[in-house]
Scaffold this active site. Sequence first.
Site, PDB file in Angstrom:
ATOM      1  CD  GLU A  25      75.737 -34.408 -20.683  1.00  0.00           C
ATOM      2  OE1 GLU A  25      76.299 -33.307 -20.888  1.00  0.00           O
ATOM      3  OE2 GLU A  25      74.563 -34.523 -20.295  1.00  0.00           O
ATOM      4  CE  LYS A 159      68.059 -29.837 -17.963  1.00  0.00           C
ATOM      5  NZ  LYS A 159      68.952 -30.809 -18.543  1.00  0.00           N
TER       6      LYS A 159
HETATM    7  N1  PSU Z   1      71.167 -32.702 -17.792  1.00  0.00           N
HETATM    8  C1  PSU Z   1      71.769 -32.443 -16.614  1.00  0.00           C
HETATM    9  N2  PSU Z   1      72.687 -31.463 -16.539  1.00  0.00           N
HETATM   10  C2  PSU Z   1      73.058 -30.787 -17.655  1.00  0.00           C
HETATM   11  C3  PSU Z   1      72.458 -31.091 -18.903  1.00  0.00           C
HETATM   12  C4  PSU Z   1      71.515 -32.042 -18.922  1.00  0.00           C
HETATM   13  O1  PSU Z   1      71.504 -33.096 -15.616  1.00  0.00           O
HETATM   14  O2  PSU Z   1      73.922 -29.930 -17.556  1.00  0.00           O
HETATM   15  C5  PSU Z   1      72.966 -30.435 -20.146  1.00  0.00           C
HETATM   16  C6  PSU Z   1      73.074 -31.525 -21.221  1.00  0.00           C
HETATM   17  O3  PSU Z   1      74.391 -31.545 -21.702  1.00  0.00           O
HETATM   18  C7  PSU Z   1      72.091 -31.108 -22.270  1.00  0.00           C
HETATM   19  C8  PSU Z   1      72.129 -29.614 -22.115  1.00  0.00           C
HETATM   20  O4  PSU Z   1      72.441 -31.516 -23.541  1.00  0.00           O
HETATM   21  O5  PSU Z   1      72.147 -29.442 -20.696  1.00  0.00           O
HETATM   22  C9  PSU Z   1      70.941 -28.950 -22.778  1.00  0.00           C
HETATM   23  O6  PSU Z   1      71.218 -27.610 -22.959  1.00  0.00           O
HETATM   24  P1  PSU Z   1      70.289 -26.705 -23.907  1.00  0.00           P
HETATM   25  O7  PSU Z   1      68.982 -26.659 -23.186  1.00  0.00           O
HETATM   26  O8  PSU Z   1      70.977 -25.376 -23.970  1.00  0.00           O
HETATM   27  O9  PSU Z   1      70.219 -27.396 -25.215  1.00  0.00           O
END
Ligand code: PSU
Length: 304
Positions: A25, A159
Amino acid sequence: MNERLVLSDEVAQALRRRKPVVALETTLVTHGLPHPQGLEAALELEAVVRAAGATPATVGILDGAVRVGIARAELERLAGERDVAKVNLGNLAAVVASNTPGSTTVAATMFVAAEAGIRVFATGGIGGVHRDAAQSGDVSADLTALGRFPVAVVCAGAKAILDLPRTVEMLETLGVPVLGLGTEEFPSFYRRSSGQRVDRRCESADELARVVRAHWELGSRTGVLVANPIPEADELPLAAYERALEGALAEAAERGLRGREVTPFLLDRLRELTGGATVKANLALLRNNAGVAAELARALAREA
Ligand code: PSU
Ligand code: MN
């Protein structure tokens, strides 16, 4: 195929020959890590995948098309541009149609991987149910995508900025198998443990591949989550991490942040509050996941 989906020659050839391919990604490049560490990480992850014998397919949006396998110069362009859109399932079409650059989240990358015929994807940590979801309704589209697209996502759990028990519940609701590599516990990104369980512990890429394959051969069309804990040596010390997390969450609430900006804000504040330690841990777990994803892709390709 689809003319909005442009595969690099290398990725197209690898897929045609049924060689192992790993999707990567780009939201972590543009929104998850500070510049230029995002770019360095992207290049390093591609190198890890290659060294482990698979073809990397980094996904991003440039010039009105979804690109699967982007060249270094384009990656530099994406990482260097300001105001790159963070793209999930809902805003993908709008970003493509407006010819503006976009980086793909786990959700959008899974969708694209499935369309392109890529079965394995490596990321850092998935998005999930946010802690204030009862009020804000903030549940990551990553979970929607896991419930919808047949791609195995290798991650270090979700996370700890999230509500992990509810995130794991939701994975169960969606029918997404959660496989722990060498662990019974669902990892929490910067830490190996969370108190939450996985569905099944696997000890090797071959064992993972057997379960993944069985899942799809049974006819299920959901994703599979491979939870690969951060190496012990790279874990963040618990006390320092919890303090920083509390601070970051309180600030996000104070500012009334909503939607797509929440996760990047929290990651960035955690970086500041830990003196960069979260970024180091993030890079370590990303490398670890890219390696496992390449092994899994190879195991799946062998059995095919
Ligand atoms: N994990 C990481 N860094 C990130 C993300 C995930 O270590 O930046 C990103 C991923 O692209 C994931 C997104 O899909 O954060 C999730 O965002 P949200 O909580 O807005 O869906
Ligand atoms: Mn969200």
